[in-house]
Structure formats: C-alpha cells, structure tokens
Design an enzyme around this catalytic site. Structure first.
Site, PDB file in Angstrom:
ATOM      1  N   GLU A  45       0.854  -1.182   0.000  1.00 46.20           N
ATOM      2  CA  GLU A  45       0.000   0.000   0.000  1.00 46.20           C
ATOM      3  C   GLU A  45       0.890   1.232   0.000  1.00 46.20           C
ATOM      4  O   GLU A  45       1.756   1.383   0.869  1.00 46.20           O
ATOM      5  CB  GLU A  45      -0.901   0.013   1.236  1.00 46.20           C
ATOM      6  CG  GLU A  45      -1.875  -1.152   1.285  1.00 46.20           C
ATOM      7  CD  GLU A  45      -2.656  -1.194   2.591  1.00 46.20           C
ATOM      8  OE1 GLU A  45      -2.657  -0.175   3.312  1.00 46.20           O
ATOM      9  OE2 GLU A  45      -3.247  -2.248   2.889  1.00 46.20           O
ATOM     10  N   ASP A  56      -4.888   8.570  10.810  1.00 43.99           N
ATOM     11  CA  ASP A  56      -3.514   8.114  11.000  1.00 43.99           C
ATOM     12  C   ASP A  56      -2.972   8.514  12.365  1.00 43.99           C
ATOM     13  O   ASP A  56      -3.247   9.603  12.870  1.00 43.99           O
ATOM     14  CB  ASP A  56      -2.603   8.685   9.908  1.00 43.99           C
ATOM     15  CG  ASP A  56      -2.988   8.187   8.525  1.00 43.99           C
ATOM     16  OD1 ASP A  56      -3.364   7.006   8.427  1.00 43.99           O
ATOM     17  OD2 ASP A  56      -2.923   8.967   7.563  1.00 43.99           O
TER      18      ASP A  56
END
Length: 253
Positions: A45, A56
């Site tokens: 990814e 995140d």
C-alpha cells in the site's frame, strides 16, 4: 486478472506493507517498493501524503508531513511510478484521502493509476454509497478495485453492504483508535475477529492497525487471510536504511 485478486487466491497468510510515498526521502518511493518485493511481502500500500490525515496515528502523520516537506505531490508520485511495472510485480494499492483525488480530477486520477499499474485504491473518507452511485463505473473502467474499511463499531447491515461492493478484500480495522497502537490484541479484538469470520462474507479480510510483530501478525491472521503493517515499517525506515527492509519483514514470517 487484477493482481490483487490473483494474490488473494494464494493459500497462505498474506502480508501487506504500507509505505508513505516520498518518505524517508523524496525519491525513496520506488526503492522502497523494490526492497519490499525483494523481501517477500504479498501486497504493498502506497500512502499518498495529505495535510489532514484524520485516521492516521502520529508515526504515519509524521511521515506524511516529512514527505510533503520533501516536495511529494500526487503528480510527482505518478511520475515516480512511471515504468515501475518493469521492476515490481506485486499488487500496488494507493491509500489516501479523497480530497487530493478530487483536486487532481477523479477520472484523470484513475487514468493515471491505470497507466502506471496501480491495482486498487483505499480511500477511507469516500462513503460507500457515494462510491457506488457516482464512481464505481469509472473505477471499474480503469481496472481499479476500491477497498472498503470496517471497524469493530460497523453494524452487521453495513458490513454486508460493504462486502457486496468492496474490491478484492475488506480492510478490517482492528480498533477504533488511530494507527500505531502497540501491544498484543486483547479479548475484545479477538472476539471481533471471530465475529467477522463467522459472518461468512463474500470477500476475505486483511486486518490493519496494531500489527507490529510476529505475535500480532499471528493473532490477526488466525481468523483473517492477511494483515497489514504500517506504522511499524514507517518507524523502521526512520531508524534504518531501506536496504535493511528484509530484516524487518523476516520477523513476521
């Protein structure tokens, strides 16, 4: 056949690695991809840096900030990926937020993905209904699988809806917190993994968030086909050269 679908047919526990484009140095993107393929991972990814990465944790946020400071942009990433398919055969998935895709132009973005050999997209803030109604035909036109995320809080009804429309696999978020959680998985996560496994979904699941060593990889893949390592690899790159990637990957196998 799409490379992601080919990989999912393998009778093994899959290891997917997340890396941030343009990190640790601006032109490290392709060398990192090459190092990961040489190290025996199954999928990669590629994180597209964004200035407001809500899902995140601090490690990936810091890598995105560093990449943006290095000068990484969407256009530059596509330039870096020109010809990458001559050197990297693994499935490549772009992961990021929908705003940069909109800014670039959705069809133009999909077209460039197809041109450089991207196999799929993970866009956590693109609602499934919006994707199905407005973008699914376009993504399919360019051979891109759009992969949805589920969490411990996702309802059964919604999980089944996402399972119906996801591309290739479901990204099963292990926890409601952001990325980068340390420690082993507790009973709550294990019960969640069992519950999803018992649903008999159409698509396999890969578990992400909190995978940082052999123990957590084994826990995650007991009930799922694979696991995704992100923050742990980003932290590794902050301390070690790209050339030592194989040493990092070996701890999960």
């Amino acid at each position: 056949m799409n490379r992601i679908l080919q990989t999912l047919q393998q009778d093994k526990k899959l290891l997917s690695i997340y890396c941030t484009a343009g990190y640790p140095s601006l032109h490290d993107t392709v060398p990192v991809l090459e190092a990961l393929e040489a190290s025996g991972v199954d999928l990669i990814e590629i994180g597209l840096p964004f200035s407001d990465p809500l899902a995140d944790g601090p490690t990936i946020q810091a890598s995105a900030t560093r990449a943006l400071q290095n000068g990484m942009t969407t256009s530059l990433l596509f330039e870096q990926l020109e010809g990458v398919r001559e050197r990297v055969q693994l499935p490549l998935i772009l992961m990021g937020y929908f705003n940069p895709v909109l800014q670039y132009g959705v069809e133009a973005f999909c077209k460039r993905c197809a041109e450089v050999g991207i196999d799929g997209l993970i866009l956590p803030d693109l609602p499934a209904e919006v994707y199905v109604e407005e973008y699914q035909t376009l993504f399919e036109q360019y051979g891109l699988l759009n992969i949805f995320l589920i969490t411990p809080q996702t309802t059964i009804e919604r999980i089944r809806y996402m399972d119906k429309h996801t591309g290739g696999f479901l990204y099963m978020v292990s926890t409601a917190s952001t990325t980068g959680k340390k420690g082993s998985f507790g009973s709550a996560q294990t019960d969640y993994f069992k519950r999803i496994d018992a649903m008999g979904l159409q698509h396999p699941q890969l578990v992400g968030f909190g995978i940082h060593d052999q123990q957590t990889f084994a826990q995650a893949t007991q009930y799922a086909q694979g696991a995704i390592v992100g923050s742990a690899y980003i932290q590794f790159l902050a301390e070690q050269p790209v050339a030592k990637t194989k040493e990092f990957i070996e701890q999960f196998r």
